[in-house]
Design a protein around this motif. Structure first.
Motif, PDB file in Angstrom:
ATOM      1  N   LYS A 308     -12.999 -10.966  -2.184  1.00 54.82           N
ATOM      2  CA  LYS A 308     -12.145  -9.976  -2.856  1.00 54.82           C
ATOM      3  C   LYS A 308     -12.084  -8.683  -2.031  1.00 54.82           C
ATOM      4  N   ILE A 309     -13.232  -8.275  -1.499  1.00 56.09           N
ATOM      5  CA  ILE A 309     -13.290  -7.023  -0.738  1.00 56.09           C
ATOM      6  C   ILE A 309     -12.499  -7.151   0.564  1.00 56.09           C
ATOM      7  N   GLN A 310     -12.589  -8.326   1.199  1.00 52.63           N
ATOM      8  CA  GLN A 310     -11.776  -8.547   2.410  1.00 52.63           C
ATOM      9  C   GLN A 310     -10.293  -8.419   2.099  1.00 52.63           C
ATOM     10  N   ARG A 311      -9.914  -8.951   0.942  1.00 51.62           N
ATOM     11  CA  ARG A 311      -8.508  -8.884   0.546  1.00 51.62           C
ATOM     12  C   ARG A 311      -8.105  -7.429   0.283  1.00 51.62           C
ATOM     13  N   ILE A 312      -8.975  -6.696  -0.392  1.00 50.89           N
ATOM     14  CA  ILE A 312      -8.698  -5.280  -0.659  1.00 50.89           C
ATOM     15  C   ILE A 312      -8.518  -4.531   0.669  1.00 50.89           C
ATOM     16  N   GLU A 313      -9.387  -4.827   1.632  1.00 50.32           N
ATOM     17  CA  GLU A 313      -9.279  -4.145   2.929  1.00 50.32           C
ATOM     18  C   GLU A 313      -7.961  -4.511   3.616  1.00 50.32           C
ATOM     19  N   ALA A 314      -7.596  -5.801   3.572  1.00 52.43           N
ATOM     20  CA  ALA A 314      -6.358  -6.244   4.238  1.00 52.43           C
ATOM     21  C   ALA A 314      -5.138  -5.578   3.598  1.00 52.43           C
ATOM     22  N   ILE A 315      -5.108  -5.518   2.273  1.00 53.62           N
ATOM     23  CA  ILE A 315      -3.974  -4.884   1.585  1.00 53.62           C
ATOM     24  C   ILE A 315      -3.945  -3.388   1.897  1.00 53.62           C
ATOM     25  N   SER A 316      -5.121  -2.770   1.912  1.00 54.58           N
ATOM     26  CA  SER A 316      -5.183  -1.343   2.208  1.00 54.58           C
ATOM     27  C   SER A 316      -4.615  -1.064   3.592  1.00 54.58           C
ATOM     28  N   ARG A 317      -4.990  -1.888   4.556  1.00 54.02           N
ATOM     29  CA  ARG A 317      -4.490  -1.689   5.929  1.00 54.02           C
ATOM     30  C   ARG A 317      -2.973  -1.897   5.995  1.00 54.02           C
ATOM     31  N   ARG A 318      -2.508  -2.935   5.314  1.00 56.55           N
ATOM     32  CA  ARG A 318      -1.069  -3.217   5.312  1.00 56.55           C
ATOM     33  C   ARG A 318      -0.302  -2.053   4.690  1.00 56.55           C
ATOM     34  N   GLU A 319      -0.776  -1.552   3.565  1.00 55.90           N
ATOM     35  CA  GLU A 319      -0.057  -0.509   2.831  1.00 55.90           C
ATOM     36  C   GLU A 319      -0.088   0.841   3.553  1.00 55.90           C
ATOM     37  N   MET A 320      -1.184   1.136   4.243  1.00 54.86           N
ATOM     38  CA  MET A 320      -1.326   2.451   4.861  1.00 54.86           C
ATOM     39  C   MET A 320      -0.980   2.440   6.345  1.00 54.86           C
ATOM     40  N   ALA A 321      -0.691   1.228   6.891  1.00 54.27           N
ATOM     41  CA  ALA A 321      -0.534   1.073   8.343  1.00 54.27           C
ATOM     42  C   ALA A 321       0.448   2.064   8.952  1.00 54.27           C
ATOM     43  N   ALA A 322       1.661   2.068   8.462  1.00 54.95           N
ATOM     44  CA  ALA A 322       2.687   2.853   9.141  1.00 54.95           C
ATOM     45  C   ALA A 322       2.796   4.266   8.568  1.00 54.95           C
ATOM     46  N   PHE A 323       1.871   4.626   7.688  1.00 48.12           N
ATOM     47  CA  PHE A 323       2.053   5.887   6.984  1.00 48.12           C
ATOM     48  C   PHE A 323       1.465   7.071   7.742  1.00 48.12           C
ATOM     49  N   THR A 324       2.342   8.017   8.051  1.00 48.01           N
ATOM     50  CA  THR A 324       1.864   9.243   8.693  1.00 48.01           C
ATOM     51  C   THR A 324       2.558  10.432   8.062  1.00 48.01           C
ATOM     52  N   ASP A 325       1.949  11.570   8.238  1.00 51.09           N
ATOM     53  CA  ASP A 325       2.523  12.820   7.763  1.00 51.09           C
ATOM     54  C   ASP A 325       1.847  13.913   8.588  1.00 51.09           C
TER      55      ASP A 325
END
Ligand SMILES: *Cc1c(COP(=O)(O)O)cnc(C)c1O
Length: 396
Positions: A308-325
Motif C-alpha cells: 500500500k505504501i509503495q502505491r501511495i509513493e507511486a501516486i504521490s510521484r505521479r501527481e506531483m511530478a510536473a508541478f512547479t511554482d
C-alpha cells in the motif's frame, strides 16, 4: 479551558471540532475531511477500524490497566513477543512507556547507564541538526529545532551535526571517547521539516559506532511502520536501540516502546541491583494500548501495508511530478510522506481554511506543506489531497 499545543492561545484559530471519524475521514458539523496527516502521523489504519475497536473493547471487558511493577498480563507479553518477531536483528528487549518523548528519554538513559555500568564516563550524545525527538527536557536537548524549543536554551552534552558523512567522521574523530550514543531520526526528519537523506550516512554511522562502542539509537517514532517506504529503517541499518511510538498503536491510545539489543541488555543484566534500569512510567504496558498494538501489527502484515505504501509513493510521484511554482523551493517524497517546501512561510497562510473548504484537513507548519496519509487511503482521496495543494498555488 483547554490549553492547546504549540499555540499562542490569544491569536489561535478556533480548532475544528470533530464529531465522528471513520477510515480516512474526520467529520465536523459542516464538513467531511480527509485527514492528510493521520493525526500527527499515527493513524495509519484510519479511524474506527472495526478490528482495532473490537480488540480494545474486548480487553476493556477484562481490565483496562494494571501496572507492570510486580505484575504482568497477556496483552503486554503478546506485544513484546510480536515485536521481537517483527523487528530485525536482536532487537529483543522491549521497555514500554506512554509516549514517544518518554521512549526517547529511556533510550538516552539506557545509553548513559550502558557506559556507567561498565565503569566508563561518556557524557555526550551526538545528534543531528534539525533533530526533533520530543518535548520532554532531555529529548528537547538532543533536539535541534529552535522553532519548537526556543524558550528553553540548554544544550550541554549534545553535539549536533548535519547529515553529511565528513561531519559525522569529524565528530567521531573529536569526541569518540566521550560519546555514549548517536541518536537519529533515520532517513526522514519529521518535525524538523520533513528533511530526507540517504542510507550511506547511516551505514557509515553504524561502522563508526561499532568501532568506538558508541550506541546507535534510531528514533523511529515517526518513521517506523513503513512511513519511509521501509518497514523500519532498522531493516536496512541495524541500530542498538530502536524507539517506536505514534503508529505503534495506530493512534488509538498513546504508547511507545524502547527496544534494546542483546549487547545493551547484557550491560544491565547482573546480580547488582544498582545496574538495573531505574525507570517505570505508570502506564507502561497499558493493556488497552498493547491490545491495539498487537492487532495493528497483525493487520499491517496481513493486509500487506508495504505494498500500500509503495502505491501511495507511486501516486504521490505521479501527481506531483510536473508541478512547479516559483514560490516552491522543493517537493520531496519518501514512502508515505510528501513535503512541499516553500521559500516564504507566508505563502501557506490560509491554506488550512482553503483545504477545509475542499474537504481536506491539513496542518502546514513554517514553510512546509505536507501529507502523511493513513495507509488505507484510496487513490481518488490521495489525488484530492494533491489537487488541493496544487489548486492553492494555481489560485494566484
Ligand atoms: C512525535 C515524535 C516524538 C515524540 O513523541 P510523543 O508521543 O509526541 O511524545 C519523538 N520523536 C519523533 C521522531 C517524533 O516524530
Amino acid at each position: 479551558m483547554i490549553w492547546y499545543p504549540y499555540e499562542q492561545m490569544k491569536t489561535m484559530h478556533t480548532p475544528y471540532k470533530i464529531l465522528d471519524a471513520q477510515g480516512v475521514y474526520l467529520r465536523t458539523e459542516d464538513q467531511t475531511l480527509i485527514d492528510s496527516i493521520s493525526s500527527w502521523w499515527c493513524v495509519i489504519h484510519g479511524y474506527k477500524h472495526p478490528e482495532l475497536t473490537a480488540a480494545i473493547q474486548a480487553q476493556a471487558g477484562r481490565f483496562c490497566h494494571v501496572m507492570l511493577g510486580g505484575l504482568t498480563h497477556q496483552p503486554v507479553e503478546d506485544l513484546a513477543a510480536r515485536l521481537q518477531a517483527f523487528l530485525p536483528g536482536d532487537l529483543d528487549h522491549c521497555f514500554f512507556s506512554d509516549s514517544g518523548s518518554v521512549g526517547v528519554e529511556v533510550a538516552l538513559k539506557m545509553a548513559l547507564q550502558y557506559n556507567t555500568n561498565q565503569g566508563r564516563k561518556r557524557p555526550l550524545v551526538l545528534a543531528l541538526e534539525h533533530a526533533y525527538h520530543g518535548d520532554t527536557f532531555r529529548a528537547m536537548e538532543v533536539g535541534d529545532d529552535e522553532d519548537y524549543h526556543f524558550a528553553f536554551d540548554q544544550k550541554q552534552g549534545v553535539i549536533h551535526i548535519p547529515t553529511e558523512i565528513p561531519a559525522l567522521e569529524a565528530a567521531f574523530q573529536a569526541y569518540h571517547d566521550q560519546l555514549n550514543s548517536f541518536l537519529v531520526e533515520p532517513l526522514l526528519q519529521g518535525a524538523g521539516g520533513m528533511r530526507m537523506y540517504d542510507l550511506p550516512f547511516l551505514e557509515r554511522a553504524r561502522q563508526l559506532c561499532d568501532r568506538y562502542d558508541v550506541l546507535l539509537i534510531f528514533d523511529e517514532v515517526a518513521t517506523g511502520f513503513g512511513r519511509t517506504g521501509h518497514r523500519f529503517v532498522a531493516d536496512r541499518v541495524l541500530p542498538d536501540i530502536l524507539v517506536l511510538g505514534k503508529a505503534l498503536t495506530g493512534g488509538y491510545i498513546g504508547h511507545a516502546a524502547t527496544v534494546a539489543n542483546h549487547k545493551v541488555f547484557q550491560a544491565f543484566y547482573s546480580d547488582d541491583p544498582r545496574r538495573a534500569l531505574m525507570h517505570g512510567p505508570t502506564f507502561m504496558g497499558n493493556a488497552l494500548a498493547c491490545a491495539a498494538a498487537c492487532k495493528g501489527i497483525e493487520i499491517f502484515e496481513r493486509e500487506n501495508y508495504m505494498a500500500k505504501i509503495q502505491r501511495i509513493e507511486a501516486i504521490s510521484r505521479r501527481e506531483m511530478a510536473a508541478f512547479t511554482d516559483p514560490r516552491i523551493k522543493e517537493v520531496r517524497i519518501m514512502g508515505g510522506c510528501t513535503c512541499v517546501e516553500v521559500y516564504d512561510p507566508k505563502t501557506l497562510e490560509g491554506f488550512q481554511q482553503f483545504a477545509y473548504q475542499r474537504g481536506v484537513f491539513s496542518r502546514p507548519f513554517l514553510s512546509y506543506l505536507y501529507s502523511m496519509v493513513p495507509y488505507v487511503i484510496q487513490e481518488e482521496e490521495l489525488v484530492q489531497i494533491f489537487d488541493t495543494m496544487k489548486a492553492w498555488f494555481r489560485r494566484g
